[in-house]
Scaffold this motif. Structure first.
Motif, PDB file in Angstrom:
ATOM      1  N   MET A  90       0.825  -1.128  -0.013  1.00  0.00           N
ATOM      2  CA  MET A  90      -0.240   0.053  -0.166  1.00  0.00           C
ATOM      3  C   MET A  90       0.820   1.129   0.058  1.00  0.00           C
ATOM      4  SD  MET A  90      -2.796  -0.819   2.875  1.00  0.00           S
ATOM      5  CE  MET A  90      -4.482  -1.672   2.739  1.00  0.00           C
ATOM      6  N   VAL A  91       0.495   2.372  -0.719  1.00  0.00           N
ATOM      7  CA  VAL A  91       1.189   3.572  -0.743  1.00  0.00           C
ATOM      8  C   VAL A  91       0.117   4.294  -0.046  1.00  0.00           C
ATOM      9  CG1 VAL A  91       2.157   5.610  -2.163  1.00  0.00           C
ATOM     10  CG2 VAL A  91       2.460   3.058  -2.863  1.00  0.00           C
ATOM     11  N   LEU A  92       0.636   5.073   1.061  1.00  0.00           N
ATOM     12  CA  LEU A  92      -0.488   5.896   2.020  1.00  0.00           C
ATOM     13  C   LEU A  92       0.021   7.289   2.189  1.00  0.00           C
ATOM     14  CD1 LEU A  92      -1.269   3.098   4.466  1.00  0.00           C
ATOM     15  CD2 LEU A  92      -2.723   3.834   2.400  1.00  0.00           C
ATOM     16  N   ALA A  93      -0.752   8.194   2.773  1.00  0.00           N
ATOM     17  CA  ALA A  93      -0.318   9.361   3.256  1.00  0.00           C
ATOM     18  C   ALA A  93      -0.722   9.106   4.683  1.00  0.00           C
ATOM     19  CB  ALA A  93      -0.934  10.384   2.681  1.00  0.00           C
ATOM     20  N   PHE A  94       0.160   9.534   5.661  1.00  0.00           N
ATOM     21  CA  PHE A  94      -0.008   9.533   7.025  1.00  0.00           C
ATOM     22  C   PHE A  94      -0.348  10.966   7.501  1.00  0.00           C
ATOM     23  CE2 PHE A  94       0.708   9.673  11.473  1.00  0.00           C
ATOM     24  CZ  PHE A  94       0.376   8.074  11.823  1.00  0.00           C
ATOM     25  N   THR A  95      -1.549  11.220   7.840  1.00  0.00           N
ATOM     26  CA  THR A  95      -2.082  12.171   8.754  1.00  0.00           C
ATOM     27  C   THR A  95      -2.645  13.095   7.652  1.00  0.00           C
ATOM     28  OG1 THR A  95      -2.472  13.823  10.314  1.00  0.00           O
ATOM     29  CG2 THR A  95      -0.209  13.316   9.677  1.00  0.00           C
ATOM     30  N   TYR A 109       0.753  18.378   8.676  1.00  0.00           N
ATOM     31  CA  TYR A 109       2.039  17.835   8.391  1.00  0.00           C
ATOM     32  C   TYR A 109       1.619  16.320   8.162  1.00  0.00           C
ATOM     33  CZ  TYR A 109       6.566  15.634   8.845  1.00  0.00           C
ATOM     34  OH  TYR A 109       7.882  15.378   8.783  1.00  0.00           O
ATOM     35  N   GLU A 110       2.085  16.056   6.618  1.00  0.00           N
ATOM     36  CA  GLU A 110       1.882  14.941   6.026  1.00  0.00           C
ATOM     37  C   GLU A 110       2.909  14.076   5.406  1.00  0.00           C
ATOM     38  OE1 GLU A 110      -2.437  14.399   4.145  1.00  0.00           O
ATOM     39  OE2 GLU A 110      -1.090  14.243   2.306  1.00  0.00           O
ATOM     40  N   GLU A 111       3.006  13.017   5.425  1.00  0.00           N
ATOM     41  CA  GLU A 111       4.076  12.129   4.952  1.00  0.00           C
ATOM     42  C   GLU A 111       3.563  11.147   4.047  1.00  0.00           C
ATOM     43  OE1 GLU A 111       7.313  13.048   4.899  1.00  0.00           O
ATOM     44  OE2 GLU A 111       7.961  13.426   7.134  1.00  0.00           O
ATOM     45  N   THR A 112       4.120  10.809   3.007  1.00  0.00           N
ATOM     46  CA  THR A 112       3.663   9.542   2.174  1.00  0.00           C
ATOM     47  C   THR A 112       4.956   8.494   2.327  1.00  0.00           C
ATOM     48  OG1 THR A 112       4.802  10.597   0.133  1.00  0.00           O
ATOM     49  CG2 THR A 112       2.166  11.078   0.496  1.00  0.00           C
ATOM     50  N   PHE A 113       4.215   7.256   2.225  1.00  0.00           N
ATOM     51  CA  PHE A 113       5.208   5.948   2.478  1.00  0.00           C
ATOM     52  C   PHE A 113       4.571   4.737   1.678  1.00  0.00           C
ATOM     53  CE2 PHE A 113       2.114   6.045   5.803  1.00  0.00           C
ATOM     54  CZ  PHE A 113       1.777   4.839   6.166  1.00  0.00           C
ATOM     55  N   LEU A 114       5.257   3.784   1.759  1.00  0.00           N
ATOM     56  CA  LEU A 114       5.046   2.448   1.296  1.00  0.00           C
ATOM     57  C   LEU A 114       4.877   1.466   2.600  1.00  0.00           C
ATOM     58  CD1 LEU A 114       4.756   0.481  -1.047  1.00  0.00           C
ATOM     59  CD2 LEU A 114       7.261   0.291  -0.970  1.00  0.00           C
ATOM     60  N   VAL A 115       4.108   0.787   2.653  1.00  0.00           N
ATOM     61  CA  VAL A 115       3.823  -0.239   3.611  1.00  0.00           C
ATOM     62  C   VAL A 115       4.704  -1.453   3.147  1.00  0.00           C
ATOM     63  CG1 VAL A 115       2.231  -1.889   4.946  1.00  0.00           C
ATOM     64  CG2 VAL A 115       1.678   0.588   4.480  1.00  0.00           C
ATOM     65  N   THR A 116       5.526  -1.785   4.194  1.00  0.00           N
ATOM     66  CA  THR A 116       6.247  -3.381   3.882  1.00  0.00           C
ATOM     67  C   THR A 116       6.110  -4.187   5.057  1.00  0.00           C
ATOM     68  OG1 THR A 116       8.301  -2.502   5.066  1.00  0.00           O
ATOM     69  CG2 THR A 116       8.014  -1.847   2.673  1.00  0.00           C
ATOM     70  N   LYS A 117       6.747  -5.211   5.011  1.00  0.00           N
ATOM     71  CA  LYS A 117       6.637  -6.195   5.976  1.00  0.00           C
ATOM     72  C   LYS A 117       7.171  -5.778   7.459  1.00  0.00           C
ATOM     73  CE  LYS A 117       6.265 -10.701   3.421  1.00  0.00           C
ATOM     74  NZ  LYS A 117       5.068 -11.226   3.918  1.00  0.00           N
ATOM     75  N   ASN A 118       8.263  -4.968   7.151  1.00  0.00           N
ATOM     76  CA  ASN A 118       9.016  -4.663   8.562  1.00  0.00           C
ATOM     77  C   ASN A 118       9.025  -3.064   8.928  1.00  0.00           C
ATOM     78  OD1 ASN A 118       9.782  -7.352   8.919  1.00  0.00           O
ATOM     79  ND2 ASN A 118      11.143  -6.848   7.380  1.00  0.00           N
ATOM     80  N   LYS A 119       9.066  -2.458   7.844  1.00  0.00           N
ATOM     81  CA  LYS A 119       9.305  -0.859   8.234  1.00  0.00           C
ATOM     82  C   LYS A 119       8.860  -0.166   6.979  1.00  0.00           C
ATOM     83  CE  LYS A 119      12.814   2.477   9.679  1.00  0.00           C
ATOM     84  NZ  LYS A 119      14.084   2.755  10.154  1.00  0.00           N
ATOM     85  N   PRO A 120       8.138   1.087   7.251  1.00  0.00           N
ATOM     86  CA  PRO A 120       7.803   1.837   6.080  1.00  0.00           C
ATOM     87  C   PRO A 120       8.987   2.515   5.458  1.00  0.00           C
ATOM     88  CG  PRO A 120       7.244   3.175   8.071  1.00  0.00           C
ATOM     89  CD  PRO A 120       7.673   1.523   8.611  1.00  0.00           C
ATOM     90  N   VAL A 121       8.758   2.584   4.138  1.00  0.00           N
ATOM     91  CA  VAL A 121       9.738   3.411   3.409  1.00  0.00           C
ATOM     92  C   VAL A 121       8.917   4.831   2.994  1.00  0.00           C
ATOM     93  CG1 VAL A 121      10.824   3.483   0.986  1.00  0.00           C
ATOM     94  CG2 VAL A 121      10.406   1.281   1.994  1.00  0.00           C
ATOM     95  N   ILE A 122       9.460   5.882   3.436  1.00  0.00           N
ATOM     96  CA  ILE A 122       9.022   7.138   3.631  1.00  0.00           C
ATOM     97  C   ILE A 122       9.352   7.851   2.186  1.00  0.00           C
ATOM     98  CG2 ILE A 122       8.958   9.285   4.584  1.00  0.00           C
ATOM     99  CD1 ILE A 122       9.589   7.789   7.125  1.00  0.00           C
TER     100      ILE A 122
END
Length: 128
Positions: A90-95, A109-122
């Motif tokens: 999933m590619v998401l925006a946080f907040t 304040y907003e960041e976009t990132f990729l959901v992975t198995k372990n840690k998001p890629v910002i």
């Protein structure tokens, strides 16, 4: 971008940014969206004094061309079919919320990132 006018605004910005990153770091495959949202809001409320309000809204939302891109937790016109847990890829925006002073200024304040198995890629890391 956000412009800072005084030390108080900078302090609130840093507080909000830290909370966003703390909870965004929890965004991995299988994470409950509802649990993430509830804990984020509780911590935000504990850290802000009565000078501030914050707009509630989808803590996470999809990235795309629609105004309310899926996935998100709540939508004013749709009542079912929500994704309950984050999924890898999933590619998401946080907040999609902001913190606002009753004295006439606010922070979003907003960041976009990729959901992975372990840690998001910002993708949009703020280097301020």
């Amino acid at each position: 971008r956000t412009f800072f006018l005084n030390d108080r605004q900078r302090t609130i910005y840093e507080f909000f940014k830290d909370k966003v990153h703390k909870y965004m770091d929890k965004c991995k495959d299988g994470q409950s969206i509802k649990e993430l949202k509830n804990n984020f809001y509780k911590e935000l409320k504990r850290g802000l004094d009565k000078e501030f309000n914050f707009l509630t809204g989808p803590l996470l939302h999809g990235v795309g061309i629609k105004v309310y891109e899926f996935p998100h937790l709540a939508h004013p016109f749709i009542t079912d079919g929500f994704i309950k847990n984050l999924k890898e890829g999933m590619v998401l925006a946080f907040t999609n919320i902001g913190v606002y002073s009753k004295n006439g200024w606010g922070i979003r304040y907003e960041e976009t990132f990729l959901v992975t198995k372990n840690k998001p890629v910002i993708f949009t890391l703020d280097n301020l």
